[in-house]
Enzyme design. Structure first.
Site, short mmCIF file in Angstrom:
data_model
loop_
_atom_site.label_atom_id
_atom_site.label_comp_id
_atom_site.label_asym_id
_atom_site.label_seq_id
_atom_site.Cartn_x
_atom_site.Cartn_y
_atom_site.Cartn_z
N THR A 46 -15.62 -2.36 -9.41
CA THR A 46 -16.84 -1.71 -8.97
C THR A 46 -17.96 -1.89 -9.99
O THR A 46 -17.69 -2.08 -11.18
CB THR A 46 -16.57 -0.20 -8.78
OG1 THR A 46 -17.80 0.50 -8.67
CG2 THR A 46 -15.82 0.40 -9.97
N ASP A 47 -19.20 -1.76 -9.54
CA ASP A 47 -20.33 -1.80 -10.48
C ASP A 47 -20.42 -0.51 -11.29
O ASP A 47 -21.17 -0.46 -12.28
CB ASP A 47 -21.65 -2.07 -9.74
CG ASP A 47 -22.02 -0.99 -8.73
OD1 ASP A 47 -21.21 -0.07 -8.49
OD2 ASP A 47 -23.14 -1.07 -8.17
N GLU A 48 -19.65 0.51 -10.90
CA GLU A 48 -19.76 1.80 -11.61
C GLU A 48 -19.26 1.70 -13.04
O GLU A 48 -19.57 2.56 -13.86
CB GLU A 48 -19.02 2.90 -10.83
CG GLU A 48 -19.57 3.04 -9.42
CD GLU A 48 -19.12 4.29 -8.69
OE1 GLU A 48 -18.79 5.29 -9.36
OE2 GLU A 48 -19.11 4.25 -7.46
N THR A 79 -2.81 5.52 -10.87
CA THR A 79 -2.91 4.39 -9.94
C THR A 79 -3.80 3.29 -10.50
O THR A 79 -3.44 2.11 -10.49
CB THR A 79 -3.44 4.87 -8.57
OG1 THR A 79 -2.41 5.61 -7.94
CG2 THR A 79 -3.84 3.69 -7.69
N LYS A 115 -11.41 2.52 -13.67
CA LYS A 115 -11.63 1.15 -13.20
C LYS A 115 -12.01 0.24 -14.38
O LYS A 115 -11.61 -0.92 -14.44
CB LYS A 115 -12.72 1.11 -12.13
CG LYS A 115 -12.33 1.75 -10.81
CD LYS A 115 -11.19 1.05 -10.07
CE LYS A 115 -11.56 -0.31 -9.57
NZ LYS A 115 -10.47 -0.87 -8.70
N TYR A 123 -13.31 8.25 -12.44
CA TYR A 123 -13.07 7.08 -11.57
C TYR A 123 -13.54 5.81 -12.25
O TYR A 123 -12.77 4.84 -12.41
CB TYR A 123 -13.78 7.25 -10.22
CG TYR A 123 -13.90 5.96 -9.44
CD1 TYR A 123 -12.77 5.31 -8.95
CD2 TYR A 123 -15.15 5.37 -9.19
CE1 TYR A 123 -12.87 4.12 -8.24
CE2 TYR A 123 -15.26 4.17 -8.48
CZ TYR A 123 -14.12 3.56 -8.01
OH TYR A 123 -14.22 2.37 -7.31
N ASP A 128 0.85 -1.20 0.00
CA ASP A 128 0.00 0.00 0.00
C ASP A 128 0.89 1.24 0.00
O ASP A 128 1.90 1.30 0.69
CB ASP A 128 -0.89 -0.01 1.25
CG ASP A 128 -2.09 0.90 1.11
OD1 ASP A 128 -3.22 0.39 1.09
OD2 ASP A 128 -1.90 2.14 1.02
N LEU A 133 -20.57 9.12 1.22
CA LEU A 133 -21.89 9.58 1.71
C LEU A 133 -22.20 9.15 3.15
O LEU A 133 -22.56 10.00 3.98
CB LEU A 133 -22.99 9.04 0.77
CG LEU A 133 -24.42 9.39 1.23
CD1 LEU A 133 -24.70 10.88 1.10
CD2 LEU A 133 -25.46 8.58 0.44
P1 NAD Z 1 -9.95 3.27 -0.16
O1 NAD Z 1 -9.86 4.58 -0.88
O2 NAD Z 1 -10.56 3.24 1.20
O3 NAD Z 1 -8.50 2.61 -0.03
C1 NAD Z 1 -7.63 2.54 -1.12
C2 NAD Z 1 -6.27 2.06 -0.61
O4 NAD Z 1 -5.39 2.00 -1.74
C3 NAD Z 1 -5.63 3.01 0.39
O5 NAD Z 1 -5.09 2.28 1.48
C4 NAD Z 1 -4.54 3.70 -0.40
O6 NAD Z 1 -3.42 4.09 0.38
C5 NAD Z 1 -4.17 2.62 -1.40
N1 NAD Z 1 -3.57 3.19 -2.62
C6 NAD Z 1 -4.02 4.25 -3.36
N2 NAD Z 1 -3.17 4.49 -4.37
C7 NAD Z 1 -2.19 3.56 -4.29
C8 NAD Z 1 -1.02 3.27 -5.07
N3 NAD Z 1 -0.69 4.02 -6.13
N4 NAD Z 1 -0.26 2.24 -4.70
C9 NAD Z 1 -0.56 1.48 -3.62
N5 NAD Z 1 -1.62 1.72 -2.84
C10 NAD Z 1 -2.43 2.73 -3.17
O7 NAD Z 1 -10.72 2.29 -1.15
P2 NAD Z 1 -11.82 1.18 -0.86
O8 NAD Z 1 -13.13 1.84 -0.75
O9 NAD Z 1 -11.34 0.30 0.22
O10 NAD Z 1 -11.81 0.39 -2.25
C11 NAD Z 1 -10.89 -0.68 -2.47
C12 NAD Z 1 -11.12 -1.27 -3.84
O11 NAD Z 1 -12.47 -1.73 -3.96
C13 NAD Z 1 -10.90 -0.28 -4.99
O12 NAD Z 1 -10.27 -0.96 -6.05
C14 NAD Z 1 -12.32 0.15 -5.38
O13 NAD Z 1 -12.39 0.51 -6.73
C15 NAD Z 1 -13.09 -1.13 -5.10
N6 NAD Z 1 -14.50 -0.92 -4.76
C16 NAD Z 1 -14.88 -0.05 -3.79
C17 NAD Z 1 -16.23 0.07 -3.46
C18 NAD Z 1 -16.69 1.02 -2.36
O14 NAD Z 1 -17.90 1.19 -2.17
N7 NAD Z 1 -15.80 1.60 -1.57
C19 NAD Z 1 -17.18 -0.67 -4.14
C20 NAD Z 1 -16.76 -1.56 -5.13
C21 NAD Z 1 -15.42 -1.68 -5.42
#
Ligand code: NAD
Length: 353
Positions: free
Chosen positions: A133-135, A99, A162, A158, A32, A198
Site C-alpha cells: 500500500t502507499d500508506e 498476518t 505493511k 496497519y 486464504d 469509506l
Molecule cells: P481484504 O481485507 O478485502 O481481503 C484480505 C483477504 O486476506 C481476505 O480474503 C482474508 O480472508 C485474507 N486473509 C486475512 N488474513 C489472512 C491470513 N492470516 N491467512 C490467509 N489469508 C488471510 O483486503 P484487500 O483490500 O483486498 O487488500 C488486499 C491486499 O492489497 C492487502 O495486502 C492490502 O494491504 C493491499 N492493498 C489494499 C488497498 C485497498 O485500498 N484496499 C490498497 C493498496 C494495497
C-alpha cells in the site's frame, strides 16, 4: 502458469483471480484463511470454471503453507493476504502483526525453500509478487507525491505492519536472491469491497437513510483507483516487472473525503431516489487517531517502464460501484446483518487486542 494467490478471497485478490483466469493458460490456487473479510460469493464466481482451487490456510502456518507449495507447485506467487482495515488495526494491532508480518515472513521463507529446490529453468521464471500500500510512506502535506524512493514513514499499526512486510520482501531478494517484485498502491474501490471502508460504507448508509460519518472535517485526501485497474496493474507487474524493483500504482484521482461522500450522495439520489437529499445525512465525527492527511502517488515508473495506465476515471468508477451495490443488495444485506453493521471502529488509542 500455476499461480498461487494469497488473499484471493478478498476484495482485490478476488478481482485479481477473476482477471488472471481470463488467460486460458492459467490455473490458480487461492490460499486464504477466509476471515470476516473474505467473500465466498466472489470465490464461487472464479472457481466456477474449474481452473481454480481454494486452500483454506493461514499464511502464518508454515506447515500448511509448505503443504500447499508441495501439492500445487506454483510458477508464481501473488501475496495479497493481509489484515487491511486501519481502524481495526487501532483497536487490535496483534492480528496485523501476526498476518501481515509473520505471515509475510512465512510466505517468503516457504517460497525460498521451494524455489531453491526447483530446476534451473523453473527457478529462472519464478516470481514472488508482494502487494502493498502507499500508506507505508506516511502522510503528505498539501503538495508532493510518493515516488518509489520516498522514505517509509508509516503511522498506523496497519501501515507499520505493511512497511515491515515490504522490508522483509525486499530483504529476501537482496539477501537470498529470491525473485521478488513489490508494488505499492493507493486506495482502491469497486465491487465486493467489505462495507467497513469509506466508499461502500457511505453507499450503504445512504441507501438505508443512516448517518454518513465523515472523520474530522473530511479534508483528508486519498488517490482513488478502481479495483479492476489495480488488478490490471498487478498482472503487468507480475509479468513484466523487473526483479528486485518496486512499482507505485495510483489512479491520479485525488479527492478529499468530503468530496467523495458528496459525490456518492448525488449518485445515490440519482440512481435510487429517496425522501430527502442524502447530503443531509452527512455527519462529521471525531477524527481517526493519527489520521494521515494526504496520499498521492507518482505512478510515472509503472507507466513509462511497463506501459500501465488506469482506464477508469473516478467518476465512471464511482457510478459503476454505486450501481453494483444497488444490484447486489442480497450480498451486502447479509454482511450488514451477520458481520458488520457499520458501527464506529478505531477510536481507541490503546491496544485492545
Ligand atoms: P481484504 O481485507 O478485502 O481481503 C484480505 C483477504 O486476506 C481476505 O480474503 C482474508 O480472508 C485474507 N486473509 C486475512 N488474513 C489472512 C491470513 N492470516 N491467512 C490467509 N489469508 C488471510 O483486503 P484487500 O483490500 O483486498 O487488500 C488486499 C491486499 O492489497 C492487502 O495486502 C492490502 O494491504 C493491499 N492493498 C489494499 C488497498 C485497498 O485500498 N484496499 C490498497 C493498496 C494495497
Amino acid at each position: 502458469m500455476r499461480l498461487l494467490v494469497t488473499g484471493g478471497a478478498g476484495f482485490i485478490g478476488s478481482a485479481v483471480c477473476r482477471r488472471m483466469l481470463g488467460d486460458p493458460n492459467i490455473s490458480l490456487i487461492c490460499l486464504d484463511k477466509m476471515t470476516y473479510a473474505a467473500i465466498p460469493e466472489a470465490v464461487a464466481e472464479f472457481t466456477a470454471g474449474g481452473r481454480a482451487v481454494v486452500e483454506k490456510v493461514d499464511v502464518a502456518d508454515r506447515a500448511e503453507v509448505a503443504r500447499v507449495f508441495r501439492a500445487h507447485r506454483p510458477d508464481a506467487v501473488m501475496h495479497l493476504a493481509a489484515e487491511t482495515h486501519v481502524d481495526r488495526s487501532i483497536d487490535g494491532p496483534g492480528a496485523f502483526v501476526q498476518t501481515n508480518i509473520v505471515g509475510t515472513y512465512t510466505m517468503l521463507e516457504t517460497a525460498r525453500e521451494y524455489w531453491r529446490g526447483l530446476d534451473a529453468s523453473a527457478r529462472a521464471v519464478f516470481r514472488f509478487h508482494h502487494i502493498s500500500t502507499d500508506e507505508v510512506y506516511g502522510s503528505l502535506g498539501p503538495t508532493g507525491k510518493f515516488a518509489e524512493g520516498t522514505r517509509y514513514d508509516p503511522v498506523s499499526p496497519y501501515s507499520a505492519s505493511k512497511a515491515a512486510a515490504d522490508h522483509l520482501a525486499s530483504a529476501w531478494h537482496r539477501t537470498y536472491g529470491l525473485p521478488v517484485v513489490i508494488s505499492n498502491c493507493s486506495n482502491n474501490y469497486g465491487p465486493y469491497q467489505f462495507p467497513e471502508k469509506l466508499i461502500p460504507l457511505t453507499i450503504l448508509n445512504a441507501l438505508e437513510g443512516l448517518p454518513l460519518p465523515v472523520y474530522g472535517k473530511g479534508e483528508n485526501v486519498r488517490d482513488w483507483l478502481y479495483v479492476e485497474d489495480h488488478a490490471a496493474a498487478l498482472e503487468t507487474v507480475l509479468r513484466r516487472g523487473r526483479i528486485g524493483e518496486k512499482y507505485n500504482v495510483g489512479g491520479g484521482a485525488e479527492r478529499r473525503n468530503i468530496e467523495v461522500v458528496r459525490a456518492i450522495c448525488d449518485l445515490v439520489d440519482e440512481l435510487a431516489p429517496g425522501p430527502r437529499p442524502r447530503r443531509e445525512l452527512i455527519a462529521f465525527v471525531p477524527d481517526r487517531p493519527g489520521h494521515d492527511l494526504r496520499y498521492a502517488i507518482d505512478a510515472g515508473k509503472i507507466q513509462s517502464e511497463l506501459g500501465w495506465t488506469p482506464s477508469v476515471s473516478f467518476e465512471q468508477g464511482l457510478r459503476r460501484t454505486v450501481q453494483w451495490y444497488l444490484d447486489h443488495a442480497d450480498w451486502w444485506r447479509g454482511i450488514r446483518a451477520r458481520l458488520y453493521r457499520g458501527e464506529r471502529l478505531g477510536l481507541s488509542p490503546t491496544d485492545a487486542a
